[in-house]
Write a protein that holds these residues in place. Structure first.
Motif, mmCIF file in Angstrom:
data_model
loop_
_atom_site.group_PDB
_atom_site.id
_atom_site.type_symbol
_atom_site.label_atom_id
_atom_site.label_comp_id
_atom_site.label_asym_id
_atom_site.label_seq_id
_atom_site.Cartn_x
_atom_site.Cartn_y
_atom_site.Cartn_z
ATOM 1 N N LEU A 43 -27.829 1.992 -2.099
ATOM 2 C CA LEU A 43 -27.951 2.340 -0.690
ATOM 3 C C LEU A 43 -28.314 1.106 0.136
ATOM 4 C CD1 LEU A 43 -27.567 5.179 0.455
ATOM 5 C CD2 LEU A 43 -30.031 5.394 0.571
ATOM 6 N N GLU A 156 -24.487 6.310 1.807
ATOM 7 C CA GLU A 156 -24.827 7.454 0.947
ATOM 8 C C GLU A 156 -24.477 7.104 -0.484
ATOM 9 O OE1 GLU A 156 -23.346 11.417 1.805
ATOM 10 O OE2 GLU A 156 -23.571 11.046 3.948
ATOM 11 N N HIS A 158 -24.521 9.047 -4.422
ATOM 12 C CA HIS A 158 -24.820 10.192 -5.290
ATOM 13 C C HIS A 158 -24.340 9.869 -6.695
ATOM 14 C CE1 HIS A 158 -25.733 12.478 -1.689
ATOM 15 N NE2 HIS A 158 -24.576 12.106 -1.194
ATOM 16 N N THR A 173 -20.603 6.730 -0.038
ATOM 17 C CA THR A 173 -20.011 6.725 1.293
ATOM 18 C C THR A 173 -20.198 5.331 1.855
ATOM 19 O OG1 THR A 173 -20.527 9.067 1.613
ATOM 20 C CG2 THR A 173 -19.995 7.793 3.573
#
Length: 197
Positions: A43, A156, A158, A173
């Motif tokens: 991030l 983002e 994950h 993202t």
């Protein structure tokens, strides 16, 4: 300052939100399901187009690569057989029927090889990667590289080591923040004061 004539600019204070321009927002989704082996970007990290974000271990990819290797082997074998049958037919040693059967088998193997290659291309492998599968048989077939689609900042993430990702999981993202939008809330009573420019 001495008083003089001039233009009075009317200003309007509005509440708003700075957002990423929709066409500059990139969702990174793996094309095959797999387990995250290693994560390289996190991030807030800046990335360039093609930067390696993570490596997945995918059984689905290994199956697709194995099918391509098998199809290529059968195609090479069919080519060799066709060449031999063509020579025998020209020398009038075998019947035309045997030569035509060898041609048909070679055509079928060519189609199977192309289908296996197209599957790998749809997964996201390049032509160089596909040809390296044939030349480097010892290379691990399960590894899938997740790469950045564009330059930007990761906003983002994950994807954690050991996590299972599938082809619907948004793992990263990436946002290009060189240009952003500002969404302002304008009340109806203030609409007459708003105009282009």
């Amino acid at each position: 300052a001495q008083a003089k004539s001039g233009v009075i600019n009317k200003t309007l204070d509005l509440t708003g939100e700075v957002v990423v321009a929709p066409e500059r927002l990139y969702h990174v989704v793996p094309r095959v399901s797999g387990i995250v082996r290693k994560v390289f970007k996190h991030l807030g990290d800046k990335v360039e187009t093609g930067d390696l974000l993570a490596i997945l271990s995918s059984r689905e990819l290994a199956d697709a690569k194995a099918q391509f290797v098998a199809a290529d082997s059968l195609f090479q074998l069919a080519n060799a057989n066709l060449k031999r049958e063509r020579g025998l037919y020209k020398s009038k040693v075998t019947a035309k029927r045997v030569y035509l059967a060898a041609r048909q088998v070679q055509a079928e193997m060519s189609i199977k090889r192309k289908a296996a290659q197209q599957r790998l291309l749809s997964i996201g492998l390049g032509k160089e990667s596909i040809s390296s599968i044939l030349h480097d048989a010892e290379k691990e077939l399960t590894l899938y590289e997740l790469r950045a689609p564009a330059e930007g900042v990761i906003i983002e993430k994950h994807a954690a080591q050991g996590e299972v990702l599938d082809s619907s999981t948004r793992s990263f993202t990436v946002a290009d923040l060189s240009q952003v939008w500002v969404n302002l809330t304008v009340y109806q009573k203030d609409l007459p004061f708003i105009q282009q420019g």
